[in-house]
Enzyme design. Structure first.
Site, PDB file in Angstrom:
ATOM      1  N   ASP A 183      13.418   2.879   5.739  1.00 14.88           N
ATOM      2  CA  ASP A 183      12.223   3.166   4.949  1.00 14.88           C
ATOM      3  C   ASP A 183      11.242   2.027   5.207  1.00 14.88           C
ATOM      4  O   ASP A 183      11.480   0.885   4.805  1.00 14.88           O
ATOM      5  CB  ASP A 183      12.626   3.247   3.466  1.00 14.88           C
ATOM      6  CG  ASP A 183      11.442   3.541   2.558  1.00 14.88           C
ATOM      7  OD1 ASP A 183      10.301   3.254   2.956  1.00 14.88           O
ATOM      8  OD2 ASP A 183      11.672   4.038   1.439  1.00 14.88           O
ATOM      9  N   SER A 185      10.998  -3.434  -1.795  1.00 14.38           N
ATOM     10  CA  SER A 185       9.843  -3.230  -2.676  1.00 14.38           C
ATOM     11  C   SER A 185       9.809  -4.204  -3.846  1.00 14.38           C
ATOM     12  O   SER A 185       8.747  -4.469  -4.391  1.00 14.38           O
ATOM     13  CB  SER A 185       9.820  -1.794  -3.189  1.00 14.38           C
ATOM     14  OG  SER A 185      10.999  -1.500  -3.894  1.00 14.38           O
ATOM     15  N   HIS A 232       6.776  -0.448   2.927  1.00 16.84           N
ATOM     16  CA  HIS A 232       5.989  -1.665   2.686  1.00 16.84           C
ATOM     17  C   HIS A 232       5.719  -2.449   3.971  1.00 16.84           C
ATOM     18  O   HIS A 232       5.199  -3.558   3.914  1.00 16.84           O
ATOM     19  CB  HIS A 232       6.694  -2.546   1.650  1.00 16.84           C
ATOM     20  CG  HIS A 232       6.751  -1.881   0.314  1.00 16.84           C
ATOM     21  ND1 HIS A 232       5.695  -1.897  -0.560  1.00 16.84           N
ATOM     22  CD2 HIS A 232       7.717  -1.130  -0.268  1.00 16.84           C
ATOM     23  CE1 HIS A 232       6.013  -1.203  -1.640  1.00 16.84           C
ATOM     24  NE2 HIS A 232       7.239  -0.722  -1.494  1.00 16.84           N
ATOM     25  N   HIS A 238      15.220   1.560  -2.985  1.00 14.15           N
ATOM     26  CA  HIS A 238      14.265   2.210  -3.890  1.00 14.15           C
ATOM     27  C   HIS A 238      14.878   3.459  -4.540  1.00 14.15           C
ATOM     28  O   HIS A 238      15.741   4.116  -3.961  1.00 14.15           O
ATOM     29  CB  HIS A 238      13.034   2.616  -3.064  1.00 14.15           C
ATOM     30  CG  HIS A 238      11.904   3.122  -3.888  1.00 14.15           C
ATOM     31  ND1 HIS A 238      11.640   4.466  -4.049  1.00 14.15           N
ATOM     32  CD2 HIS A 238      10.960   2.462  -4.615  1.00 14.15           C
ATOM     33  CE1 HIS A 238      10.581   4.605  -4.831  1.00 14.15           C
ATOM     34  NE2 HIS A 238      10.149   3.409  -5.181  1.00 14.15           N
ATOM     35  N   ASN A 245      -1.560  31.402  -2.087  1.00 16.47           N
ATOM     36  CA  ASN A 245      -1.508  31.348  -3.556  1.00 16.47           C
ATOM     37  C   ASN A 245      -2.883  31.068  -4.163  1.00 16.47           C
ATOM     38  O   ASN A 245      -2.990  30.764  -5.344  1.00 16.47           O
ATOM     39  CB  ASN A 245      -0.547  30.232  -3.999  1.00 16.47           C
ATOM     40  CG  ASN A 245       0.877  30.536  -3.569  1.00 16.47           C
ATOM     41  OD1 ASN A 245       1.277  31.694  -3.543  1.00 16.47           O
ATOM     42  ND2 ASN A 245       1.639  29.511  -3.231  1.00 16.47           N
ATOM     43  N   GLU A 261      15.696  -0.412   3.478  1.00 12.11           N
ATOM     44  CA  GLU A 261      14.246  -0.600   3.589  1.00 12.11           C
ATOM     45  C   GLU A 261      13.989  -1.743   4.557  1.00 12.11           C
ATOM     46  O   GLU A 261      14.783  -2.679   4.618  1.00 12.11           O
ATOM     47  CB  GLU A 261      13.662  -0.968   2.210  1.00 12.11           C
ATOM     48  CG  GLU A 261      13.803   0.162   1.213  1.00 12.11           C
ATOM     49  CD  GLU A 261      13.485  -0.249  -0.216  1.00 12.11           C
ATOM     50  OE1 GLU A 261      12.604  -1.090  -0.434  1.00 12.11           O
ATOM     51  OE2 GLU A 261      14.136   0.301  -1.123  1.00 12.11           O
ATOM     52  N   LYS A 318       0.738   3.027   0.226  1.00 15.21           N
ATOM     53  CA  LYS A 318       0.642   1.553   0.181  1.00 15.21           C
ATOM     54  C   LYS A 318      -0.514   1.119   1.084  1.00 15.21           C
ATOM     55  O   LYS A 318      -1.640   1.395   0.764  1.00 15.21           O
ATOM     56  CB  LYS A 318       1.963   0.905   0.618  1.00 15.21           C
ATOM     57  CG  LYS A 318       3.233   1.655   0.221  1.00 15.21           C
ATOM     58  CD  LYS A 318       3.619   1.546  -1.188  1.00 15.21           C
ATOM     59  CE  LYS A 318       4.926   2.289  -1.461  1.00 15.21           C
ATOM     60  NZ  LYS A 318       5.029   2.772  -2.817  1.00 15.21           N
TER      61      LYS A 318
HETATM   62  C1  LIG Z   1      10.508   1.548  -0.483  1.00 18.67           C
HETATM   63  C2  LIG Z   1       9.807   2.725  -1.061  1.00 18.67           C
HETATM   64  N1  LIG Z   1      10.099   3.956  -0.605  1.00 18.67           N
HETATM   65  C3  LIG Z   1       9.488   5.047  -1.087  1.00 18.67           C
HETATM   66  C4  LIG Z   1       8.544   4.957  -2.083  1.00 18.67           C
HETATM   67  C5  LIG Z   1       7.920   6.194  -2.633  1.00 18.67           C
HETATM   68  O1  LIG Z   1       6.679   6.427  -2.044  1.00 18.67           O
HETATM   69  P1  LIG Z   1       5.601   7.331  -2.754  1.00 18.67           P
HETATM   70  O2  LIG Z   1       4.929   6.503  -3.779  1.00 18.67           O
HETATM   71  O3  LIG Z   1       4.709   7.785  -1.650  1.00 18.67           O
HETATM   72  O4  LIG Z   1       6.333   8.486  -3.380  1.00 18.67           O
HETATM   73  C6  LIG Z   1       8.170   3.692  -2.562  1.00 18.67           C
HETATM   74  C7  LIG Z   1       7.121   3.593  -3.590  1.00 18.67           C
HETATM   75  O5  LIG Z   1       7.161   2.913  -4.553  1.00 18.67           O
HETATM   76  C8  LIG Z   1       8.840   2.549  -2.063  1.00 18.67           C
HETATM   77  O6  LIG Z   1       8.564   1.321  -2.541  1.00 18.67           O
END
Ligand SMILES: Cc1ncc(COP(=O)(O)O)c(C=O)c1O
Length: 362
Positions: free
Chosen positions: A187, A162, A190, A115, A34, A158, A221
């Site tokens: 996830d 967060s 953090h 999140h 592209n 998570e 992060k």
């Molecule tokens: C637990 C968690 N997962 C995913 C994300 C999203 O990550 P990104 O900012 O790379 O889109 C965040 C970001 O705030 C987060 O705190």
């Protein structure tokens, strides 16, 4: 891992001659990317990028590169996984995983404090979904038992939350998932870079990574970069390449972003002093007597409860007037009455700076 349900759909794709695979194309005249004006410079006569470091297309078209594939191998090795797949952000990774993998007959169970990217992935999925009370394994177990016998089950949470900075109870979580044959998705946004030796994250530091179906690592992060990866089996990677729309239908990460992540992963094992500094600051902050309720957290994320949107905004403003950047987290992002200052500690914050912050809260 029990992945017959993934293989079934992948085999269907193979039978239809529609199986997608990442390829690298070199030495051909570009009638595909592209990069209409040649500004990304990858295939044009300019030789050098003129404007940006664009990848010129999606991974399945012209956006794949040796660098992207090498980074995926590096990440898979670091996280002791069979494979890893890059996504453009953590948001995309959660969306891409949860919208693609659980099917209509399946059920997703997610922590109520998950999140927004997890919640949005759950909403995009055709599967049924149920939230469980934050870190409450009895509640999760009760809900899993109510849906025993239905399709595949997925539990998403998570490792470091967060907003509250607390850990998930991973040991119990993996036992409960095992008991109910549920696939565990973590996830580690953090935790990457800061938790465990070399910053490997919570699941590997507890040697429970093998109990996970998928782990999400984000680079915005502690890696100081941008993008994300999902670590899991080679079958899961093939599945995502074939069915995950946030992977398939977007321009790939640019080479500069890939190199930044590669460097961060090289640096993680060398940052023990930084992680120690951070731990010391976390301990001092947790030990300080404050006039507000302090959430229990042994991570960089610290919460100070100041009930009421107006009240928390005012405290944040007063701290900012003293030259320190703290942000209020308001209702409805957090429940009414649990409005808070979200304080993020860093290895580079000095003891004197922390002392000043603590003084503002006493
Ligand atoms: C637990 C968690 N997962 C995913 C994300 C999203 O990550 P990104 O900012 O790379 O889109 C965040 C970001 O705030 C987060 O705190």
């Amino acid at each position: 891992m029990r992945e017959a349900f993934l293989l079934e759909k992948l085999n269907e794709r193979r039978d239809q001659q529609a199986f997608r695979k990442l390829k690298r194309v070199v030495g051909l005249v570009d009638f595909c990317s592209n990069d209409y004006l040649g500004l990304a410079g990858k295939h044009s006569g300019f030789g050098q990028p003129l404007v940006s470091h664009g990848s010129t297309g999606s991974r399945l078209l012209t956006g794949n590169s040796t660098e992207a594939e090498e980074l995926e191998s590096q990440i898979a090795d670091f996280h002791q996984a069979e494979a890893a797949l890059l996504f453009n952000s953590g948001y995309d990774a959660n969306l891409g995983l949860l919208s693609a993998v659980p099917r209509k007959a399946d059920h997703i169970f997610y922590d109520q404090l998950s999140h927004a990217s997890i919640r949005d992935g759950v909403r995009l999925s055709f599967a049924q979904s149920t939230s469980f009370r934050h870190n409450d394994m009895d509640d999760l177990e009760k809900k899993l038992s109510l849906h025993a016998g239905e399709g595949e089950k997925f539990v998403v949470t998570e490792t470091v939350f967060s907003m509250d900075g607390d850990f998930c109870p991973l040991e119990r979580l993996s036992v409960v998932c095992n008991r109910y044959n549920a696939h565990l998705i973590l996830d580690e946004a953090h935790a990457l870079g800061v938790v465990g030796n070399s910053g490997i994250g919570l699941s590997q530091s507890m040697e429970l990574h093998d109990k996970c179906f998928a782990r999400v690592y984000t680079f915005g992060k502690a890696a100081g970069a941008h993008g994300a990866a999902i670590a899991g089996s080679a079958t899961l990677k093939d599945f995502l390449i074939n069915f995950s729309r946030p992977f398939i239908y977007t321009t790939a990460l640019p080479p500069a972003a890939i190199l930044a992540v590669k460097r961060a992963y090289e640096l993680f094992p060398t940052l023990a002093n930084e992680r120690n500094n951070l731990s010391m600051l976390i301990r001092s902050f947790q030990q300080a007597e404050l006039k507000y309720e302090k959430l229990l957290s042994s991570t960089a994320i610290q919460g100070i409860i100041v009930p009421g949107n107006d009240a928390v905004k005012e405290v944040a403003m007063k701290i900012r007037e003293k030259g320190m950047d703290v942000r209020p987290i308001l209702y409805p992002t957090v429940p009414k009455g649990r409005e808070r200052l979200r304080i993020v500690l860093h290895s580079f914050n000095t003891a004197a700076e922390l002392g000043q912050l603590i003084a503002c809260l006493q």
